[in-house]
Design a protein around this motif. Structure first.
Motif, PDB file in Angstrom:
ATOM      1  N   PRO A 130      -3.701  -4.006 -10.554  1.00  0.00           N
ATOM      2  CA  PRO A 130      -4.723  -4.213 -11.648  1.00  0.00           C
ATOM      3  C   PRO A 130      -4.967  -2.614 -11.935  1.00  0.00           C
ATOM      4  O   PRO A 130      -5.179  -1.997 -11.426  1.00  0.00           O
ATOM      5  CB  PRO A 130      -5.541  -5.026 -11.262  1.00  0.00           C
ATOM      6  CG  PRO A 130      -5.734  -4.782  -9.613  1.00  0.00           C
ATOM      7  CD  PRO A 130      -4.333  -4.876  -9.403  1.00  0.00           C
ATOM      8  N   PRO A 131      -5.525  -2.583 -13.468  1.00  0.00           N
ATOM      9  CA  PRO A 131      -6.380  -1.338 -13.556  1.00  0.00           C
ATOM     10  C   PRO A 131      -7.122  -0.795 -12.630  1.00  0.00           C
ATOM     11  O   PRO A 131      -7.422   0.437 -12.544  1.00  0.00           O
ATOM     12  CB  PRO A 131      -6.675  -1.523 -14.925  1.00  0.00           C
ATOM     13  CG  PRO A 131      -5.935  -2.686 -15.643  1.00  0.00           C
ATOM     14  CD  PRO A 131      -5.690  -3.538 -14.372  1.00  0.00           C
ATOM     15  N   SER A 132      -8.068  -1.643 -12.104  1.00  0.00           N
ATOM     16  CA  SER A 132      -9.381  -1.233 -11.282  1.00  0.00           C
ATOM     17  C   SER A 132      -8.598  -0.430  -9.910  1.00  0.00           C
ATOM     18  O   SER A 132      -9.256   0.402  -9.416  1.00  0.00           O
ATOM     19  CB  SER A 132     -10.057  -2.325 -10.959  1.00  0.00           C
ATOM     20  OG  SER A 132      -9.439  -3.193 -10.187  1.00  0.00           O
ATOM     21  N   VAL A 133      -7.271  -0.880  -9.494  1.00  0.00           N
ATOM     22  CA  VAL A 133      -6.758  -0.419  -8.229  1.00  0.00           C
ATOM     23  C   VAL A 133      -6.005   0.853  -8.768  1.00  0.00           C
ATOM     24  O   VAL A 133      -6.020   1.666  -7.706  1.00  0.00           O
ATOM     25  CB  VAL A 133      -6.069  -1.494  -7.789  1.00  0.00           C
ATOM     26  CG1 VAL A 133      -5.079  -0.595  -6.558  1.00  0.00           C
ATOM     27  CG2 VAL A 133      -6.735  -2.731  -7.289  1.00  0.00           C
ATOM     28  N   GLU A 134      -5.606   0.745  -9.812  1.00  0.00           N
ATOM     29  CA  GLU A 134      -4.978   2.022 -10.365  1.00  0.00           C
ATOM     30  C   GLU A 134      -5.851   3.170 -10.780  1.00  0.00           C
ATOM     31  O   GLU A 134      -5.438   4.271 -10.205  1.00  0.00           O
ATOM     32  CB  GLU A 134      -4.358   1.678 -11.860  1.00  0.00           C
ATOM     33  CG  GLU A 134      -2.665   1.967 -12.150  1.00  0.00           C
ATOM     34  CD  GLU A 134      -1.656   2.186 -11.271  1.00  0.00           C
ATOM     35  OE1 GLU A 134      -1.852   3.435 -10.637  1.00  0.00           O
ATOM     36  OE2 GLU A 134      -0.860   1.404 -10.719  1.00  0.00           O
ATOM     37  N   ALA A 135      -7.143   2.948 -11.128  1.00  0.00           N
ATOM     38  CA  ALA A 135      -8.141   3.806 -11.276  1.00  0.00           C
ATOM     39  C   ALA A 135      -8.351   4.261  -9.858  1.00  0.00           C
ATOM     40  O   ALA A 135      -8.809   5.489  -9.700  1.00  0.00           O
ATOM     41  CB  ALA A 135      -9.206   3.324 -12.059  1.00  0.00           C
ATOM     42  N   LEU A 136      -8.683   3.289  -8.905  1.00  0.00           N
ATOM     43  CA  LEU A 136      -9.131   3.696  -7.956  1.00  0.00           C
ATOM     44  C   LEU A 136      -8.133   4.869  -6.950  1.00  0.00           C
ATOM     45  O   LEU A 136      -8.580   5.681  -6.372  1.00  0.00           O
ATOM     46  CB  LEU A 136      -9.371   2.619  -6.824  1.00  0.00           C
ATOM     47  CG  LEU A 136      -9.806   2.740  -5.411  1.00  0.00           C
ATOM     48  CD1 LEU A 136     -11.219   3.356  -5.216  1.00  0.00           C
ATOM     49  CD2 LEU A 136      -9.719   1.509  -4.543  1.00  0.00           C
TER      50      LEU A 136
END
Length: 324
Positions: A130-136
């Motif tokens: 998900p985008p949240s993990v990509e950003a992390l």
């Protein structure tokens, strides 16, 4: 929901039974059900291994700004329960919050991303990133004194895994050692498994199941006596076992799921002045009867290094595999 004063005082939430019981779990929020007070925190792509988190929708709700697939952190207490014939761990959140730059340091990011990349079961639903993990994964390090001094890092004394940490102090209710285990598919030898029930309340059925995996756990099992007070550092996991052949269309298989705590190092005997156990109830005294004096924990402490070396060597094949 914890008031601000309580957040600064670990004693206000870390000793629900007069014994240390504190935890911290971070990951991707999944399948929140505020009516029944349960959600899941996903730390690997395999949805079979999502961690069930119970909570009181009125006292510790998930903040409205945290949505499905967002990163979330839960501060938790752990208890045990019987699920049919199985002993499982039940984790309940006392507070949820969104991660911030005091938490998302290089250590957290690396530990979490390492988990997310693990392939656990082929016959399971696997989430996309998900985008949240990509950003992390793209965040710079936030390793500074302000983060280290923040309430949540200091009280958890995080070790081994900065995204999943459980700390429990209590009395040994029972233990079970499985030796000479074989892999269920190819029959190759796998590590010993030692299960210890850690009791913190009058209800023995609420004892928390803690597992150790290692090459030779018999020396450790022999030292751990019923009634002994110990401290455990562990990780909240789900033991997943395939119980049917994969569906020919979907490729998915039916599984059983049993949450438990996996110890990440050797247990520590609790000394009277340690502060980890503030109350010794009458049922704890009963556990000691017929199992020696309280001097036994000191002997365990003297042999910790030798026990660690014999049980946990460099060759840790399948020691950390959920469901092993």
């Amino acid at each position: 929901m914890l008031p601000q004063d309580a957040k600064r005082n670990p004693d206000s939430y870390s000793y629900p039974n007069g014994m240390l019981n504190s935890g911290y779990i971070a990951g991707v929020l999944r399948k929140n059900d505020p009516v029944n007070g349960i959600c899941y925190i996903q730390q690997t792509k395999s949805e079979n291994h999502m961690l069930p988190i119970h909570y009181d929708p009125k006292k510790s709700p998930i903040p409205r700004e945290i949505k499905e697939w967002d990163l979330v952190m839960a501060y938790v207490h752990t208890e045990g329960m019987l699920d049919g014939e199985n002993r499982i761990a039940r984790v309940k959140s006392i507070r949820f919050e969104a991660p911030n730059f005091m938490h998302l340091g290089e250590r957290f990011r690396d530990d979490f991303m390492k988990k997310w990349s693990v392939a656990v079961h082929a016959a399971a639903t696997e989430s996309q990133t998900p985008p949240s993990v990509e950003a992390l994964s793209q965040l710079p390090s936030a390793n500074n004194d302000e983060r280290r001094d923040s309430f949540d890092w200091r009280t958890m004394e995080l070790n081994k895994n900065a995204s999943n940490q459980i700390k429990i102090a209590g009395f040994i209710q029972a233990k079970s050692l499985e030796r000479n285990r074989k892999h269920p598919v190819d029959g190759t030898p796998i590590n010993d498994r030692l299960v210890v029930l850690i009791r913190q309340s009058k209800d023995s059925d609420a004892s928390v199941p803690v597992r150790w995996y290692g090459r030779n756990l018999q020396p450790l099992a022999e030292k751990l006596a019923r009634g002994m007070p110990i401290l455990v550092n562990g990780e909240y996991r789900v033991d997943v076992k395939v119980i049917s052949m994969p569906d020919p269309v979907s490729g998915l298989a039916e599984v059983s799921k049993h949450p438990f705590i996996q110890a990440k190092d050797m247990p520590v005997p609790v000394a009277p002045d340690s502060g980890h156990i503030k109350i010794v109830p009458s049922w704890a005294h009963e556990l000691f009867r017929g199992h020696g004096s309280q001097s036994a924990p000191e002997k365990v402490d003297e042999n910790r290094s030798a026990l660690f070396a014999s049980a946990f060597g460099e060759n840790q094949q399948q020691a950390d595999q959920p469901g092993a």
